[in-house]
Enzyme design. Structure first.
Site, PDB file in Angstrom:
ATOM      1  N   LYS A   7      -8.685  -4.103  -7.647  1.00  0.00           N
ATOM      2  CA  LYS A   7      -7.329  -3.565  -7.657  1.00  0.00           C
ATOM      3  C   LYS A   7      -6.575  -4.072  -8.875  1.00  0.00           C
ATOM      4  O   LYS A   7      -6.281  -5.256  -8.976  1.00  0.00           O
ATOM      5  CB  LYS A   7      -6.581  -3.992  -6.390  1.00  0.00           C
ATOM      6  N   GLU A  35      -4.031 -10.959  -9.974  1.00  0.00           N
ATOM      7  CA  GLU A  35      -4.114  -9.658 -10.643  1.00  0.00           C
ATOM      8  C   GLU A  35      -2.737  -9.117 -11.031  1.00  0.00           C
ATOM      9  O   GLU A  35      -2.617  -8.297 -11.934  1.00  0.00           O
ATOM     10  CB  GLU A  35      -4.826  -8.635  -9.749  1.00  0.00           C
ATOM     11  N   ALA A  49      -9.480 -11.057   2.174  1.00  0.00           N
ATOM     12  CA  ALA A  49     -10.914 -11.312   2.264  1.00  0.00           C
ATOM     13  C   ALA A  49     -11.265 -12.239   3.421  1.00  0.00           C
ATOM     14  O   ALA A  49     -12.241 -12.011   4.144  1.00  0.00           O
ATOM     15  CB  ALA A  49     -11.420 -11.891   0.942  1.00  0.00           C
ATOM     16  N   LYS A  68       0.971  -2.937  -6.241  1.00  0.00           N
ATOM     17  CA  LYS A  68       1.492  -3.861  -5.222  1.00  0.00           C
ATOM     18  C   LYS A  68       1.299  -5.319  -5.644  1.00  0.00           C
ATOM     19  O   LYS A  68       2.046  -6.199  -5.201  1.00  0.00           O
ATOM     20  CB  LYS A  68       0.858  -3.578  -3.863  1.00  0.00           C
ATOM     21  N   VAL A  99      -8.086 -15.225  -8.993  1.00  0.00           N
ATOM     22  CA  VAL A  99      -7.362 -14.423  -9.977  1.00  0.00           C
ATOM     23  C   VAL A  99      -6.024 -13.961  -9.408  1.00  0.00           C
ATOM     24  O   VAL A  99      -5.914 -13.612  -8.238  1.00  0.00           O
ATOM     25  CB  VAL A  99      -8.204 -13.198 -10.385  1.00  0.00           C
ATOM     26  N   ARG A 149      -2.416 -14.507  -3.239  1.00  0.00           N
ATOM     27  CA  ARG A 149      -2.286 -15.312  -4.450  1.00  0.00           C
ATOM     28  C   ARG A 149      -1.085 -14.859  -5.283  1.00  0.00           C
ATOM     29  O   ARG A 149      -0.408 -15.679  -5.907  1.00  0.00           O
ATOM     30  CB  ARG A 149      -3.570 -15.239  -5.280  1.00  0.00           C
ATOM     31  N   ASN A 150      -0.833 -13.552  -5.305  1.00  0.00           N
ATOM     32  CA  ASN A 150       0.306 -13.038  -6.062  1.00  0.00           C
ATOM     33  C   ASN A 150       1.628 -13.540  -5.473  1.00  0.00           C
ATOM     34  O   ASN A 150       2.547 -13.910  -6.194  1.00  0.00           O
ATOM     35  CB  ASN A 150       0.266 -11.510  -6.090  1.00  0.00           C
ATOM     36  N   TRP A 208     -13.993 -11.591  -2.125  1.00  0.00           N
ATOM     37  CA  TRP A 208     -13.778 -10.206  -1.726  1.00  0.00           C
ATOM     38  C   TRP A 208     -15.097  -9.439  -1.663  1.00  0.00           C
ATOM     39  O   TRP A 208     -15.374  -8.719  -0.706  1.00  0.00           O
ATOM     40  CB  TRP A 208     -12.802  -9.544  -2.696  1.00  0.00           C
TER      41      TRP A 208
END
Length: 295
Positions: A72, A245, A104, A155, A243, A219-220, A11
């Site tokens: 974020k 987040e 990204a 989010k 990660v 990824r989430n 990112w």
């Protein structure tokens, strides 16, 4: 302009490329670097995993220049937004935040993207616009720093829920309904924290939610999908390539007693899945079994 970017993950590098396209000088600094480089920056951009922001800032002395947060999320132990951490650790009030529907890889490829830059002082937001805005990276300014940061953080939670809905094969009707209620929940949480409701109808709210809660690039989303397929948190994290987040942000919002439990039912159920051993299927039944109410 001389721009320092603290954090050189995907990112940070992507935004560095955006800045460089406008002929600014970019220097990347890693969280483990021993000191700041010799260059005197005009601005600092922070692109770090949220749970590592505080310790990294404590390692580097403040340079007395405006800071733009690209991170974020919310800090677990305090519930603070990244701008609050920056102001607290560096005693720097000139802090802005960038958020919106942005992956990204697509930014790095030069594909068009649109996002929001927010600061309590809108003139500061416009300063950061000047070093980022271009046809392939359109930016809007906002004075709602709280709302823009919370949209970008919350989010991530709901993207896990969207991924779980996908992994459970609940269908498109369910996903659309879930994300609508996620938007309502994040708006409630934001307004209680002092944000403007209309901010969540914008790029950092519904825009980022639509992107990250429906795409395998998120990824989430992938985390939620794999969780619904029966994998454990420990099994999933190494597969993500970065990660997640939403995991610590869910914890932070759940533990925040200033947010009433009846304002965050989706967070509550997701927290039970992530940290209390509840199955995703049971969480779905709990949400669907709630009493009827007005929209």
């Amino acid at each position: 302009m001389n721009i320092l970017i603290l954090g050189h993950g995907a990112w940070g590098r992507a935004i560095g490329g955006v800045v460089e396209r406008l002929k600014h000088q970019v220097t990347f600094v890693g969280h483990a670097d021993p000191a700041w480089p010799a260059v005197k920056p005009d601005y600092i951009l922070v692109a770090l995993p949220v749970q590592h922001v505080r310790e990294t800032l404590e390692h580097f002395p403040p340079l007395g220049v405006p800071v733009l947060s690209l991170s974020k999320g919310l800090e677990i132990k305090t519930g603070e937004r990244v701008s609050q951490i920056i102001t607290e650790v560096w005693n720097e009030p000139r802090v802005a935040a960038l958020s919106g529907p942005t992956f990204a890889a697509e930014i790095a490829a030069g594909l068009p993207a649109i996002c929001t830059i927010a600061a309590q002082d809108e003139q500061l937001a416009k300063e950061f616009q000047a070093i980022l805005h271009q046809p392939s990276f359109r930016t809007y300014s906002s004075g709602d720093l709280v709302g823009v940061e919370l949209g970008g953080a919350l989010k991530n939670i709901y993207a896990i829920a969207g991924g779980a809905c996908h992994g459970l094969k609940l269908g498109q009707n369910s996903l659309a309904g879930l994300l609508t209620r996620c938007l309502a929940e994040m708006t409630r949480i934001g307004v209680q924290a002092g944000a403007r409701a209309e901010t969540f109808a914008g790029l950092s709210g519904i825009g980022d939610l639509m992107l990250t809660a429906t795409s395998e690039q998120s990824r989430n989303f992938r985390f939620g999908s794999l969780l619904a397929q029966g994998l454990t948190v420990a099994e999933i994290l190494p597969r993500l390539g970065g990660v997640c987040e939403g995991l610590p942000t869910t914890r932070s919002v759940h533990l925040n007693s200033a947010i009433p439990a009846d304002s965050k039912p989706i967070v509550t159920q997701l927290h039970a899945v992530l940290y209390e051993g509840m199955s995703p299927g049971k969480a779905v039944k709990n949400l669907l079994g709630r009493a009827a109410r007005d929209e």
